[in-house]
Design an enzyme around this catalytic site. Structure first.
Site, mmCIF file in Angstrom:
data_model
loop_
_atom_site.group_PDB
_atom_site.id
_atom_site.type_symbol
_atom_site.label_atom_id
_atom_site.label_comp_id
_atom_site.label_asym_id
_atom_site.label_seq_id
_atom_site.Cartn_x
_atom_site.Cartn_y
_atom_site.Cartn_z
ATOM 1 N N ASN A 111 0.462 -6.358 -4.210
ATOM 2 C CA ASN A 111 1.037 -6.751 -2.960
ATOM 3 C C ASN A 111 3.126 -6.340 -2.545
ATOM 4 O O ASN A 111 3.128 -7.160 -1.189
ATOM 5 C CB ASN A 111 0.585 -8.006 -2.317
ATOM 6 C CG ASN A 111 -0.599 -7.807 -1.811
ATOM 7 O OD1 ASN A 111 -1.220 -8.222 -2.999
ATOM 8 N ND2 ASN A 111 -1.173 -7.547 -0.760
ATOM 9 N N LYS A 118 -8.126 -3.456 -11.021
ATOM 10 C CA LYS A 118 -6.907 -2.829 -11.543
ATOM 11 C C LYS A 118 -5.888 -3.703 -12.083
ATOM 12 O O LYS A 118 -5.300 -2.264 -12.698
ATOM 13 C CB LYS A 118 -6.427 -2.642 -9.751
ATOM 14 C CG LYS A 118 -5.435 -1.574 -9.329
ATOM 15 C CD LYS A 118 -5.011 -1.802 -7.848
ATOM 16 C CE LYS A 118 -3.263 -0.962 -7.359
ATOM 17 N NZ LYS A 118 -3.250 -0.867 -6.211
ATOM 18 N N HIS A 156 -5.141 4.743 -2.223
ATOM 19 C CA HIS A 156 -3.987 5.553 -1.213
ATOM 20 C C HIS A 156 -4.749 6.710 -2.384
ATOM 21 O O HIS A 156 -4.093 7.527 -1.773
ATOM 22 C CB HIS A 156 -3.287 4.883 -1.565
ATOM 23 C CG HIS A 156 -3.214 3.555 -0.991
ATOM 24 N ND1 HIS A 156 -2.845 3.487 0.819
ATOM 25 C CD2 HIS A 156 -2.911 2.211 -1.170
ATOM 26 C CE1 HIS A 156 -3.321 2.254 0.706
ATOM 27 N NE2 HIS A 156 -2.619 1.450 -0.268
#
Length: 167
Positions: free
Chosen positions: A44, A132, A151
């Site tokens: 983040n 991830k 993405h």
């Protein structure tokens, strides 16, 4: 409709990116534990803020033992510029505590000796490490594993090679 195998498409995409951008600069190689901490810090936030937070953490605490024994607040202050410091600091410290208790040392070097599935299972078993983060951490030593987030996946999944006249 005939679809090319994923490996073929991936290689074509790789070649197209090389042609367009050139050969990338090699990424700094870190030991596996440093890579895991860096990956946690990257959650983040931007790459720039991740690098700043990691650099400040290592400047203040040159060893993982020093990070482990520092207070949550002290570690959070060191990584504050990376965002979510009050979440990431205790997560990092718990991983260090658990690793020391389980393995007797602050090292993840052994992960490189595991097969991909074992490495992922081990890393995902750590507090605060999801799929991830596990793949990003173990990709350094277990090719051809590469993390793909929400993405990147659509770009790779939709890539279709075109002739130069269609670009």
């Amino acid at each position: 409709m005939h679809r090319e195998p994923a490996a073929t498409l991936a290689m074509q995409l790789y070649q197209a990116l090389l042609e367009h951008y050139g050969v990338p600069e090699p990424k700094e190689q870190r030991d596996p534990l440093s890579e895991l901490v860096m990956t946690i810090l990257s959650q983040n936030t931007s790459d720039t803020n991740t690098a700043r937070a990691y650099a400040e953490l290592r400047r203040r605490y040159p060893t993982w033992e020093q990070v482990r024994t520092a207070s949550d607040e002290e570690v959070a202050n060191a990584i504050r510029m990376g965002g979510l410091a009050n979440v990431k600091a205790p997560r990092i410290k718990r991983i260090l505590d658990d690793l020391l208790q389980e393995r007797g040392e602050l090292s993840l070097d052994f992960v490189g000796d595991l097969d991909t599935a074992e490495a992922r299972r081990y890393l995902e078993g750590m507090h605060g490490v999801g799929p991830k983060t596990a793949v990003a951490c173990c990709s350094f030593a277990i090719p051809p594993v590469m993390p793909v987030d929400t993405h990147v996946h659509p770009v790779g999944a939709s890539y279709r090679p075109h002739s130069r006249t269609q670009r």
